[in-house]
Design an enzyme around this catalytic site. Sequence first.
Site, PDB file in Angstrom:
ATOM      1  N   GLU A 113       0.842  -1.199   0.000  1.00  0.00           N
ATOM      2  CA  GLU A 113       0.000   0.000   0.000  1.00  0.00           C
ATOM      3  C   GLU A 113       0.873   1.244   0.000  1.00  0.00           C
ATOM      4  O   GLU A 113       1.984   1.228   0.539  1.00  0.00           O
ATOM      5  CB  GLU A 113      -0.901   0.024   1.243  1.00  0.00           C
ATOM      6  CG  GLU A 113      -1.794  -1.181   1.375  1.00  0.00           C
ATOM      7  CD  GLU A 113      -2.461  -1.275   2.741  1.00  0.00           C
ATOM      8  OE1 GLU A 113      -3.318  -2.148   2.904  1.00  0.00           O
ATOM      9  OE2 GLU A 113      -2.108  -0.486   3.644  1.00  0.00           O
ATOM     10  N   LYS A 115       2.152   4.630   1.356  1.00  0.00           N
ATOM     11  CA  LYS A 115       2.252   5.173   2.719  1.00  0.00           C
ATOM     12  C   LYS A 115       1.937   6.670   2.653  1.00  0.00           C
ATOM     13  O   LYS A 115       2.783   7.476   2.315  1.00  0.00           O
ATOM     14  CB  LYS A 115       3.644   4.940   3.313  1.00  0.00           C
ATOM     15  CG  LYS A 115       3.761   5.327   4.772  1.00  0.00           C
ATOM     16  CD  LYS A 115       5.147   4.972   5.320  1.00  0.00           C
ATOM     17  CE  LYS A 115       5.217   5.301   6.804  1.00  0.00           C
ATOM     18  NZ  LYS A 115       5.064   6.719   7.091  1.00  0.00           N
ATOM     19  N   ASP A 117       1.348  10.430   3.529  1.00  0.00           N
ATOM     20  CA  ASP A 117       2.018  11.341   4.466  1.00  0.00           C
ATOM     21  C   ASP A 117       0.971  12.280   5.052  1.00  0.00           C
ATOM     22  O   ASP A 117       0.779  13.407   4.602  1.00  0.00           O
ATOM     23  CB  ASP A 117       3.110  12.135   3.745  1.00  0.00           C
ATOM     24  CG  ASP A 117       4.036  12.850   4.720  1.00  0.00           C
ATOM     25  OD1 ASP A 117       3.982  12.534   5.927  1.00  0.00           O
ATOM     26  OD2 ASP A 117       4.796  13.722   4.284  1.00  0.00           O
ATOM     27  N   TYR A 225      -7.451   2.160   5.558  1.00  0.00           N
ATOM     28  CA  TYR A 225      -6.589   1.046   5.162  1.00  0.00           C
ATOM     29  C   TYR A 225      -6.534  -0.128   6.140  1.00  0.00           C
ATOM     30  O   TYR A 225      -5.782  -1.076   5.911  1.00  0.00           O
ATOM     31  CB  TYR A 225      -5.164   1.532   4.899  1.00  0.00           C
ATOM     32  CG  TYR A 225      -4.556   2.380   6.000  1.00  0.00           C
ATOM     33  CD1 TYR A 225      -4.297   1.861   7.263  1.00  0.00           C
ATOM     34  CD2 TYR A 225      -4.220   3.712   5.753  1.00  0.00           C
ATOM     35  CE1 TYR A 225      -3.735   2.637   8.253  1.00  0.00           C
ATOM     36  CE2 TYR A 225      -3.656   4.491   6.738  1.00  0.00           C
ATOM     37  CZ  TYR A 225      -3.407   3.952   7.984  1.00  0.00           C
ATOM     38  OH  TYR A 225      -2.846   4.715   8.969  1.00  0.00           O
ATOM     39  N   LYS A 288       2.304  -5.481   4.240  1.00  0.00           N
ATOM     40  CA  LYS A 288       1.616  -6.237   5.294  1.00  0.00           C
ATOM     41  C   LYS A 288       1.417  -7.684   4.856  1.00  0.00           C
ATOM     42  O   LYS A 288       1.079  -7.936   3.693  1.00  0.00           O
ATOM     43  CB  LYS A 288       0.228  -5.627   5.583  1.00  0.00           C
ATOM     44  CG  LYS A 288       0.250  -4.184   6.040  1.00  0.00           C
ATOM     45  CD  LYS A 288      -1.177  -3.618   6.088  1.00  0.00           C
ATOM     46  CE  LYS A 288      -1.180  -2.148   6.464  1.00  0.00           C
ATOM     47  NZ  LYS A 288      -2.519  -1.529   6.331  1.00  0.00           N
ATOM     48  N   CYS A 406      16.985  47.293   8.066  1.00  0.00           N
ATOM     49  CA  CYS A 406      16.030  46.989   6.999  1.00  0.00           C
ATOM     50  C   CYS A 406      16.685  47.170   5.638  1.00  0.00           C
ATOM     51  O   CYS A 406      17.305  48.222   5.376  1.00  0.00           O
ATOM     52  CB  CYS A 406      14.806  47.902   7.117  1.00  0.00           C
ATOM     53  SG  CYS A 406      13.608  47.684   5.774  1.00  0.00           S
TER      54      CYS A 406
END
Length: 671
Positions: A113, A115, A117, A225, A288, A406
């Site tokens: 599968e 993964k 994020d 999942y 898996k 600046c």
Amino acid sequence: MSLFEIKDKIDSLVAELNQHNYNYYQLAMPTISDFDFDQKLKELEKLEQQHPEFLRKDSPTQKVGGEITKTFKTVKHKWPMLSLGNTYNEQDLIDFDQRVRKIIGDDFEYVCELKFDGLSMSLTYENGDLLRAVTRGDGTKGDDVTTNVKTIRTIPHKIEKNNPLSSFEIRGEIFMHKAAFEKLNQERIDNEEAPFANPRNFASGTIKMQNSAEVSRRPLDCYLYFLYAEHNPFKTHWESLQAVKSWGFKISEESKLCTNINQVLEFIKVWDQKRFGLTYDIDGIVIKVNSYAQQQELGFTAKSPRWAISYKFKAEEVETVLEKVTYQVGRTGAVTPVANLKPVFLAGTTVKRATLHNANEIERLDLYEGDTVVVEKGGEIIPKVMRVNLDKRQTGAKKIYYINNCPECGTELVRVEGEAVHYCPNDESCRPQIIGRIQHFISRKAMNIDGVGDETIETLYSRGFIHKISDLYQLSVHESELKQMERFGEKSINNMLMGIQQSKQMPFEKVLFGLGIRYVGETVAKKLAYHFKNIDNLMNANFDQLIEAEEIGERIANSLLSYFSDQKHVEEIKRLIDEGLQFEIEEKEVILQSEKLLGKTFLISGVFEGHSRDELKTIIEDNGGKMLSSISSKLDYLVAGDNMGPSKLEKATKLNIPMINEQQLFELLGQ
């Protein structure tokens, strides 16, 4: 190393990795790459295995990672949400495959599968209804974010189709698509707010917001999942995925059933290239064992399942040369350093510039002129300088220091205690601040003035026609002079003046947002407008009264006090009032639902499970009650939720103010 040095090294790694865990899980602002974190974690694991006498209970090797956010109800997971073991090389996957074969033999399958994020989420359904949504938290307990998760359109509230389970838990990943992230992040940048590094952080920050109405405006998505149930009718993970898809859950179509490790390695190889074409981020592949019975036989370690592993892609990095550091001045005076790079191709685009964030980042990187730097695209979106290749540093190169003045007007920069950003305080004469402030005022999300664009504002400023916002409403006196200017035809001038005139009808919250007060974004401006009703009430509010408004914290309150204490800001507001702009909300006729709370005064404090504070306020007012802005002897009821401030609690107790919860409020209404 001596035993003393080993113990010291373990202690140091534990402290460092726990801090990185906090930055990642709680602040949603990681300060180290996943690869570097995992390498340090492996170093710690090796030392702990060699010297178990130095193993600490708070070691990140002993827990999943993350803490509990206190603003949400804490819920214990029925099934622990364990993390997966990570690897970055193929040999580790082959070793994993051999370990599996030793325990369950050769007759098994893998499911591969993507993964995602994003933010891990556990959804519990009872009798087909979504009962609860809980974050991973520390792996054993997490935050109940059900109200926010229900705003995600791809998560069903009710399973209409027939399923054999009266109760089950399904887990997945909440994420944000890249296009949505870029759009929303640009809005933060336009509001001078710190941008999120990647879509995962934005999704995580969104799901932890207290206001579900705001969450609903941010387009989150979710892939599911894994299915958990007391009596799971399915024999394999693959079979359960197909079933839950038929029930209406969103399942990734990219998953694949593999019969051996070579097919797994081929799947990884394909997606290492194809991932850049996805609309969302993935950072690896999850592998898996398919059979549930074989998963049970393989079992778990204290931290991870033995039947699954994740292969993580290394974020794409390239080396290039730092040509120079320049500085951008925003409309609120914030000065941001920018790395100007020798153009380099990275993750599908040519990168020429990367943000350096602030002075702390320049110091952390220890930059020198002409350095060869390693650039990475965080979440495949924002280029960032990760580190310097010291081996390629030029002899005699000069160290780069953050500027003191600046770059636009030369004014000495200031840095507020506790903040990382430097500011130019010269908001009256610093060109980019003045132009940026007026450009923000005319923008679509603020006053939305037709016929005026950013380039027009720059031109009008350069020609001396405008120097502050209120000058826009005096442009008509310069009409003849405008007609003499190049690219200013009669029609465009008429459209511009008409748009400016029509903007006087924009509501109070738009005007307030348009003023460009630091930290007052579009949502905050709306909250302030509806809480205080008009500009006088807002300008005269003290600190305690300001933080009574929903989602107004210490930082925003102090910014408002500072803004309104400046006489030139007050005078500018008076000029805008004289021009006819709206500085109070339009009161609508209130038709009471009942008079059950008539004559009673209320104050709301804390976080509530069933309703937002605004919803409770509306309910009280619709039934005749009156809202107060602070605790006093005139207060009849303090409606107290979770995480109420201790000072309010102390004052209410001292004055013997009756405190009621959400349920007791509805009991007063006879509901």
